[in-house]
Scaffold this active site. Structure first.
Site, mmCIF file in Angstrom:
data_model
loop_
_atom_site.group_PDB
_atom_site.id
_atom_site.type_symbol
_atom_site.label_atom_id
_atom_site.label_comp_id
_atom_site.label_asym_id
_atom_site.label_seq_id
_atom_site.Cartn_x
_atom_site.Cartn_y
_atom_site.Cartn_z
ATOM 1 N N SER A 110 -11.569 3.192 0.171
ATOM 2 C CA SER A 110 -11.672 3.828 1.470
ATOM 3 C C SER A 110 -12.888 3.241 2.178
ATOM 4 C CB SER A 110 -11.827 5.331 1.276
ATOM 5 O OG SER A 110 -11.654 5.987 2.486
ATOM 6 N N CYS A 145 19.033 15.109 5.335
ATOM 7 C CA CYS A 145 17.866 15.896 4.910
ATOM 8 C C CYS A 145 17.665 17.003 5.933
ATOM 9 C CB CYS A 145 16.627 15.016 4.830
ATOM 10 S SG CYS A 145 15.085 15.947 4.685
ATOM 11 N N HIS A 189 -10.795 6.163 10.137
ATOM 12 C CA HIS A 189 -12.177 6.594 10.348
ATOM 13 C C HIS A 189 -12.847 5.715 11.400
ATOM 14 C CE1 HIS A 189 -11.873 8.811 6.522
ATOM 15 N NE2 HIS A 189 -11.235 7.751 6.095
ATOM 16 N N LYS A 215 -16.719 14.242 -2.837
ATOM 17 C CA LYS A 215 -17.450 13.679 -1.705
ATOM 18 C C LYS A 215 -16.512 13.060 -0.664
ATOM 19 C CE LYS A 215 -18.443 9.349 -4.041
ATOM 20 N NZ LYS A 215 -19.421 8.687 -4.822
ATOM 21 N N ARG A 262 -8.366 4.673 -5.949
ATOM 22 C CA ARG A 262 -9.136 3.728 -5.140
ATOM 23 C C ARG A 262 -9.575 2.548 -6.008
ATOM 24 N NH1 ARG A 262 -10.943 8.869 -4.759
ATOM 25 N NH2 ARG A 262 -11.073 9.930 -2.747
ATOM 26 N N CYS A 282 11.649 21.522 0.601
ATOM 27 C CA CYS A 282 12.428 21.616 -0.641
ATOM 28 C C CYS A 282 12.246 20.365 -1.490
ATOM 29 C CB CYS A 282 13.890 21.939 -0.373
ATOM 30 S SG CYS A 282 14.955 20.531 -0.047
ATOM 31 N N ILE A 302 -10.936 -2.970 -2.013
ATOM 32 C CA ILE A 302 -10.560 -2.351 -0.736
ATOM 33 C C ILE A 302 -10.314 -0.866 -0.965
ATOM 34 C CG2 ILE A 302 -9.088 -2.523 1.307
ATOM 35 C CD1 ILE A 302 -10.726 -5.061 0.735
ATOM 36 N N VAL A 335 3.035 -10.984 -10.372
ATOM 37 C CA VAL A 335 2.250 -12.173 -10.711
ATOM 38 C C VAL A 335 1.712 -12.006 -12.138
ATOM 39 C CG1 VAL A 335 0.190 -13.504 -10.152
ATOM 40 C CG2 VAL A 335 1.630 -12.583 -8.313
ATOM 41 N N CYS A 364 15.468 19.620 5.824
ATOM 42 C CA CYS A 364 14.080 20.003 6.121
ATOM 43 C C CYS A 364 13.496 19.129 7.222
ATOM 44 C CB CYS A 364 13.195 19.869 4.893
ATOM 45 S SG CYS A 364 13.659 20.875 3.486
HETATM 46 C C1 LIG Z 1 -6.964 9.596 -2.290
HETATM 47 C C2 LIG Z 1 -7.267 8.472 -1.348
HETATM 48 C C3 LIG Z 1 -7.519 8.737 -0.005
HETATM 49 C C4 LIG Z 1 -7.811 7.694 0.876
HETATM 50 N N1 LIG Z 1 -7.968 7.984 2.204
HETATM 51 C C5 LIG Z 1 -8.156 6.967 3.077
HETATM 52 C C6 LIG Z 1 -8.247 7.224 4.474
HETATM 53 O O1 LIG Z 1 -8.071 8.365 4.937
HETATM 54 N N2 LIG Z 1 -8.526 6.189 5.317
HETATM 55 C C7 LIG Z 1 -8.703 4.919 4.844
HETATM 56 O O2 LIG Z 1 -8.972 4.047 5.648
HETATM 57 N N3 LIG Z 1 -8.583 4.643 3.540
HETATM 58 C C8 LIG Z 1 -8.292 5.635 2.647
HETATM 59 N N4 LIG Z 1 -8.154 5.344 1.318
HETATM 60 C C9 LIG Z 1 -8.204 3.956 0.905
HETATM 61 C C10 LIG Z 1 -6.896 3.210 1.196
HETATM 62 O O3 LIG Z 1 -5.815 3.931 0.667
HETATM 63 C C11 LIG Z 1 -6.956 1.850 0.549
HETATM 64 O O4 LIG Z 1 -8.125 1.210 0.944
HETATM 65 C C12 LIG Z 1 -5.788 0.962 0.929
HETATM 66 O O5 LIG Z 1 -4.556 1.622 0.806
HETATM 67 C C13 LIG Z 1 -5.811 -0.266 0.067
HETATM 68 O O6 LIG Z 1 -4.680 -1.047 0.309
HETATM 69 P P1 LIG Z 1 -4.426 -2.324 -0.590
HETATM 70 O O7 LIG Z 1 -3.289 -3.012 0.036
HETATM 71 O O8 LIG Z 1 -5.681 -3.056 -0.746
HETATM 72 O O9 LIG Z 1 -4.050 -1.744 -2.031
HETATM 73 P P2 LIG Z 1 -2.688 -1.158 -2.571
HETATM 74 O O10 LIG Z 1 -2.014 -0.329 -1.581
HETATM 75 O O11 LIG Z 1 -2.975 -0.531 -3.871
HETATM 76 O O12 LIG Z 1 -1.785 -2.438 -2.756
HETATM 77 C C14 LIG Z 1 -1.947 -3.352 -3.796
HETATM 78 C C15 LIG Z 1 -0.590 -3.840 -4.173
HETATM 79 O O13 LIG Z 1 -0.683 -4.905 -5.084
HETATM 80 C C16 LIG Z 1 0.398 -4.850 -5.956
HETATM 81 N N5 LIG Z 1 0.121 -5.612 -7.156
HETATM 82 C C17 LIG Z 1 -0.801 -5.318 -8.105
HETATM 83 N N6 LIG Z 1 -0.738 -6.215 -9.091
HETATM 84 C C18 LIG Z 1 0.228 -7.092 -8.755
HETATM 85 C C19 LIG Z 1 0.759 -8.235 -9.401
HETATM 86 N N7 LIG Z 1 0.302 -8.656 -10.574
HETATM 87 N N8 LIG Z 1 1.767 -8.912 -8.798
HETATM 88 C C20 LIG Z 1 2.246 -8.487 -7.591
HETATM 89 N N9 LIG Z 1 1.782 -7.413 -6.954
HETATM 90 C C21 LIG Z 1 0.774 -6.722 -7.534
HETATM 91 C C22 LIG Z 1 0.530 -3.378 -6.207
HETATM 92 O O14 LIG Z 1 1.802 -3.038 -6.709
HETATM 93 C C23 LIG Z 1 0.231 -2.780 -4.859
HETATM 94 O O15 LIG Z 1 1.404 -2.534 -4.112
HETATM 95 C C24 LIG Z 1 -7.869 6.368 0.412
HETATM 96 C C25 LIG Z 1 -7.614 6.098 -0.925
HETATM 97 C C26 LIG Z 1 -7.289 7.122 -1.803
HETATM 98 C C27 LIG Z 1 -6.972 6.792 -3.215
#
Ligand SMILES: Cc1cc2nc3c(=O)[nH]c(=O)nc-3n(C[C@H](O)[C@H](O)[C@H](O)COP(=O)(O)OP(=O)(O)OC[C@H]3O[C@@H](n4cnc5c(N)ncnc54)[C@H](O)[C@@H]3O)c2cc1C
Ligand SMILES: Cc1cc2nc3c(=O)[nH]c(=O)nc-3n(C[C@H](O)[C@H](O)[C@H](O)COP(=O)(O)OP(=O)(O)OC[C@H]3O[C@@H](n4cnc5c(N)ncnc54)[C@H](O)[C@@H]3O)c2cc1C
Lengths: 417, 587
Positions: free
Chosen positions: B448, B511, B139, B360, B421, B546, B446, B279, B513
């Site tokens: 969207s 694969c 975005h 939304k 999220r 598929c 963190i 962790v 497809c």
């Molecule tokens: C439906 C949807 C649509 C979205 N669309 C967008 C978009 O179009 N554009 C955009 O900018 N953002 C979008 N977002 C937001 C975006 O996906 C997130 O902000 C982003 O992926 C967050 O990344 P992260 O690394 O913070 O979290 P995550 O990807 O959730 O990573 C956290 C990691 O921590 C690990 N973890 C948790 N607990 C432990 C533990 N105790 N020990 C070790 N590891 C652990 C988990 O396994 C996980 O892999 C969207 C979110 C959703 C749900």
């Protein structure tokens, strides 16, 4: 780059592709079969049960036996078969079809004046029937499980829910039962199994495998591994009945919910697609809307009997011959249309100026005792034939005299009454 | 004291309940019991909106609160903690917890410097959390409120993406977005805008308000489009579109590819990545973390970064600095077959004010591979791992967004899925040193646009670490570049020929497809993929129509061969695919 020039290239080495190649070679054409898998035989390789060839050979062979009769004949005729060779692109270049394929031997360019597509079907996925919940380990389609069990000797789970009461679902249920699955349940939305009565008896009833009609899976439950499924009862219109949800514990869910023609390459090439069959639109020799490109077997629509699939290949081979010898086509094709009680109908039109009678395959959308299959034009009924019964699970084959169709250039409607 | 009064005022509105609060350093702790989960969310959000609140730790329970499950989870963690707290794995300058796009981006940013870094991820692969289940949209930053950290990092992150894409070589397409204004846009306010006024406002006022919002947020270049021009840009846009705002900066990526690329590049620059490493607690001396305890043992460290997504609140609590509670918000996405790609050129949305509660922010967007995605929804869920999809929600998405396009083959759905999220009650990113632990950096909340902001989040987090005392000395050997796995799909025949000559596995299509070869799968495994889903994210094997029906066994066989594990034991994501061998009776 390996260059191969032939009169005809057959894409897909399942029974239909093999049959097409065999017949073409017998007619004196040079042909090559291109198959993406490791061996020839298509879906039949994994079908170790019997029941193949009852119409064609008058006996019930296993899938590999049925396929090998064609594979041997292919060898006798000296037809080239390229296995592990996947066609990735097709183009028309200066009046010839050029197929680009990749194989471990390198990139190949097949050049030919006609192409027979025989790429079969893929299985419908749980997404296509809108099953909810999660997708953990343990969610598979029936064909995959059949391959897993029959070719690799591995089980999908110990307590297995099978979704779908067609032939494939029943055959897979029996195999899993024999191979050591501890608990099985087959569910389907129809009031009774949709497959052949012989399979109901031999696969389900003989082994006492439990089943529930009028039941569908609403949701799959489980985070990493399937923990169960939420079953729900449905009414006559397959609508879930509120309040009948029930959690069924299991560790695998196997979907046997229909097949879809592998037509994406033809679609990309610009061939017209029938939204009912999701396969290509074809004429009476199973030629697609692209001149010189034919489609046979399950790629048209899934056939119940491999014998019927193979027959389309034989007919297409004659069509290829007509195409290659430059025979005349009609100025205007005659459409063949399904009536209200017909779910799907192939072929879709009569396009050649002369030739054999028209072989039709149709699937009724209704269940009827002693039905008539009728063919009408605007002027009234042209033809009919009787059956003992008609039902959606049974594909009907009708041989329609060519002259009748030609007498109604505005088209005919085929229906079950 | 003003703050406490304001919080009490909110709680008073729930007078039927006996709720109480406690405030420490701007963090509000809420206690008590309410009837429903919805109320739990609502109260948290209301408190979170109060100016001056820096975090809400919502300890209120609701009827049906899964106390038993929570206890079991804590029990389990304690057990693993006790078993492993005595075994040292290694000693690091920084330990990053979480292998999503946030954690991998921070690790890669840190790898520019002379530091020993460990990235810990509990799943067998990176990118299995929210990072694998989102729209993949970069975005521009028009939407977040001006005063938020989200806004700041989103605008900056979006600008940084092109460079990231160049260095890390992931698929990136700046397609732009088009926000449609239609007669439905201000439906709720129609009665205040009689007759032709309604259309006038929609056509000539609202678009400029949006452009202005962009300028206020620091996003320039937004353009108002009207009439035929809309359809020249987007041929299948809703026929009744009155105007549209074009945002030229919006881009699309494969979010897991971004995280995988970051992880690969981080590893190439010396970061040690530990997957299947969860962790479960911390070893502390006073207010300082000395070691991070996991199922593999203890990672001694000087600094800890908490980028654990939906679990960030639990990590914070384990570390002794609970400053926020995550309220998971699930979003369902519907993915369409590649053949639908020709219907959609931009990221599309229809502006509806006020935004409807369950959908939304969603819309329709292309993917870098030519598929189309609709969604997401937004639903509060009590379970952090609830990625189940209610078929009705799929219907909701299909119905809701169908007004954006005049024509679209809606029956070509190939898959739907959900992501969660990691929202906090203050609804902003929380990137700051922990209040009560000396060497812990929170990178939480963190939600969207976390993906779009990731490059800026990483930079910002590293700057915070520096402020916390981490000395950063540049590493001359840092290599910012990463090569992608070549893909047969994108190759000219000559290039394929060349590769096949060197390695015949380039000619073996596994694969069908998505046209993925054995060589690509083997390369993905060489780069660290250990599961079917990890291979899928790196190569797209199984992502076509598929859905793996044809290639799953083949992929699993290759994994089994390369890793030396029996076929039934090959993992999907975290669990084995199959269950043992047949009895052999049907043979
Ligand atoms: C439906 C949807 C649509 C979205 N669309 C967008 C978009 O179009 N554009 C955009 O900018 N953002 C979008 N977002 C937001 C975006 O996906 C997130 O902000 C982003 O992926 C967050 O990344 P992260 O690394 O913070 O979290 P995550 O990807 O959730 O990573 C956290 C990691 O921590 C690990 N973890 C948790 N607990 C432990 C533990 N105790 N020990 C070790 N590891 C652990 C988990 O396994 C996980 O892999 C969207 C979110 C959703 C749900
Ligand atoms: C589980 C199951 C049980 C059945 N049981 C019976 C039974 O008991 N009795 C009976 O009579 N019939 C049965 N049938 C039906 C019968 O098997 C089919 O009608 C028949 O196999 C169809 O043959 P086909 O050649 O059209 O397709 P397939 O056998 O599917 O062959 C298609 C081939 O094309 C290849 N291919 C696809 N794309 C490409 C490409 N791009 N390049 C190169 N090659 C490609 C595929 O690898 C495949 O080998 C059963 C079918 C199934 C699925």
């Amino acid at each position: 780059m390996i260059e191969v020039g032939k009169d005809v290239v057959v894409v897909g080495g399942g029974p239909s592709g093999l049959a097409a190649a065999v017949r073409l070679a017998e007619l004196g054409y040079s042909a090559a079969v291109v198959e993406s898998g490791d061996e020839l035989g298509g879906i039949l390789i994994q079908c170790i049960h019997d029941g193949f060839g009852t119409k064609l050979f008058g006996k019930a062979l296993s899938g590999p036996e049925f396929a090998s009769s064609f594979i041997e004949r292919l060898g006798e005729l000296g037809v080239e078969a390229w296995t592990r060779t996947h066609v990735v692109r097709v183009r028309l270049e200066g009046g010839s079809w050029v197929l680009t394929a990749v194989s471990p031997r390198g990139v190949l360019r097949f050049k030919s004046r006609a192409v027979v597509y025989a790429t079969g079907c893929r299985e419908r996925t749980p997404f296509e029937i809108r099953v909810g919940g999660t997708r953990p380990a343990g969610v598979y389609t029936a064909g995959l499980v059949q391959r897993l069990v029959n070719l690799y000797g591995v089980l999908p789970g110990r307590r297995v829910l099978i979704v779908g009461g067609g032939d494939v679902g029943m055959i897979v249920a029996r195999h899993l039962h024999l191979e050591g699955v501890e608990e099985l349940l087959v569910v389907f939305p129809e009031p009774w199994f949709a497959g052949l009565p012989r399979n109901v008896q031999q696969c389900i009833l003989d082994f006492g495998i439990p089943f529930r009609p009028r039941t569908i899976v609403k949701e799959i439950v489980g985070k990493e591994r399937v923990e169960g499924a939420v079953l729900v009862r449905v009414d006559e219109k397959w609508q879930p009945i509120k309040g009948t949800e029930e959690f069924y514990p299991c560790d695998a869910v196997v979907f046997s919910v229909g097949l879809v023609p592998n037509a994406s390459q033809l679609e990309e090439l610009g061939a017209e697609i029938d939204p009912r069959t999701r396969g290509p639109v074809v004429n009476e020799y199973f030629e697609t809307s692209l001149r010189g490109v034919f489609a046979v077997g399950n790629l048209l629509t899934p056939f119940d009997y491999v014998d019927d699939a193979v027959e389309t290949a034989f007919i297409a081979a004659e069509g290829v011959s007509k195409h290659l010898s430059g025979e005349a086509r009609r100025d205007k094709p005659i459409p063949l249309r399904p009536g209200p009680n017909v779910r799907l109908l192939v072929p879709h039109r009569v396009e050649w100026a002369s030739g054999r009678d028209v072989t039709l395959f149709l699937r009724p959308s209704v269940e009827r005792e002693n039905p008539r299959i009728s063919v009408r034009s605007s002027g009234g009924e042209l033809y009919h034939t009787r059956r003992r019964y008609a039902r959606p699970s049974l594909m009907e084959r009708v041989e329609l005299p060519r002259g009748l169709v030609e007498s109604s250039p505005e088209g005919v409607v085929v229906d079950v009454e | 004291m003003g703050l406490e009064k304001k919080v009490r005022k909110v709680l008073e509105r729930y007078s039927g309940y006996n709720l109480s609060c406690e405030i420490r350093d701007g963090v509000v702790f809420l206690y008590g019991r309410v009837r429903s989960y919805e109320e739990w969310v609502e109260i948290g959000l209301e408190v979170g909106r109060i100016k001056g609140v820096e975090g809400v730790v919502n300890k209120i329970v609701w009827d049906g609160y899964p106390a038993e499950k929570v206890r079991e989870r804590e029990e389990r963690r304690r057990r693993i903690f006790e078993e492993n707290k005595g075994r040292v794995v290694g000693s690091y300058d920084v330990v990053v917890i979480g292998g999503g796009v946030t954690g991998t981006a921070i690790a890669r940013e840190l790898s520019r410097y002379q530091l020993r870094i460990a990235l810990l991820e509990k799943a067998p692969d990176v990118a299995t959390g929210a990072t694998k289940a989102n729209n993949g949209m970069i975005h521009a930053g028009v939407e977040p409120p001006r005063s938020t950290l989200k806004r700041k990092l989103n605008v900056k992150g979006c600008r940084m993406y092109e460079r990231w894409a160049r260095e890390l070589n992931f698929k990136y397409k700046r397609v732009g977005s088009l926000w449609l204004i239609t007669p439905r846009t201000l439906e709720k306010y129609r009665r205040f805008l009689p007759g032709p006024l309604y259309t006038l406002v929609l056509k000539y006022v609202l678009p400029y308000i949006v452009v202005l919002k962009g300028i206020i947020n620091g996003v320039r270049g937004l353009r108002v489009v009207r009439g035929r021009k809309i359809f020249e840009m987007e041929p299948y846009a809703a026929r009744d579109a009155l105007a549209a705002v074009y945002v030229p900066w919006t881009a699309i990526v494969d979010p897991y590819e971004v995280a995988v690329a970051l992880a690969e590049n981080a590893a190439a620059n010396g970061v040690e990545i530990f997957t299947s490493t969860e962790v479960v607690g911390f070893l502390k001396e006073g207010d300082t973390i000395k070691g991070v305890v996991t199922n593999r043992g203890v990672f001694l460290c000087r600094y800890v970064v908490n980028a654990a997504g939906v679990y960030a609140d639990e990590i914070a609590e384990m570390a002794g600095s609970p400053e926020y509670t995550i309220h998971p918000r699930k979003g369902v996405l519907v993915l369409f077959h590649r053949s639908t790609g020709s219907y959609v050129r931009h990221c599309l949305a229809e502006i509806i004010l006020p935004p409807p509660p369950r959908t939304k922010g969603g819309g329709i967007n292309p993917t870098p591979h030519g598929n189309v995605m609709w969604g997401p929804t937004a639903v509060e869920v009590p379970d952090k791992e609830d990625v189940s999809v209610d078929p009705e929600e799929v219907q909701l998405v299909l119905a809701k967004y169908s007004t954006i396009l005049s024509e679209f083959p809606r029956d070509r759905v190939i898959r739907y899925f959900a992501g969660v999220r990691a929202a906090t009650f203050t609804e902003d990113f929380v990137i700051r040193p922990a209040k009560w632990v000396r060497n812990l950096l929170h990178v939480a909340g963190i939600q969207s646009p976390g993906l779009a902001s990731a490059p800026a989040i990483a930079e910002y987090a590293v700057q915070k670490l520096r402020e916390m005392g981490l000395e950063l000395r540049e590493k001359p050997s840092f290599n910012p570049f990463r090569e992608p796995i070549p893909s047969l799909r994108d190759m000219e025949p000559e290039q394929a020929e060349e590769l096949i000559r060197r390695d015949s596995r380039w000619g073996h299509v596994v694969c069908e497809c998505e046209l993925v070869t054995e060589a690509e799968i083997v390369e993905a495994i060489r780069r660290g993929a250990r599961t079917v889903d990890a291979v899928k994210r790196r190569t797209r094997a199984g992502m076509g129509e598929c859905q793996g029906g044809r290639c799953l066994i083949k992929v699993a066989m290759i994994l089994s061969r390369e890793l030396g594990v029996p076929l039934p034991a090959v993992l999907k994501e975290e669990a084995p695919l199959f269950d043992g061998y047949v009895r052999g009776e049907a043979w």
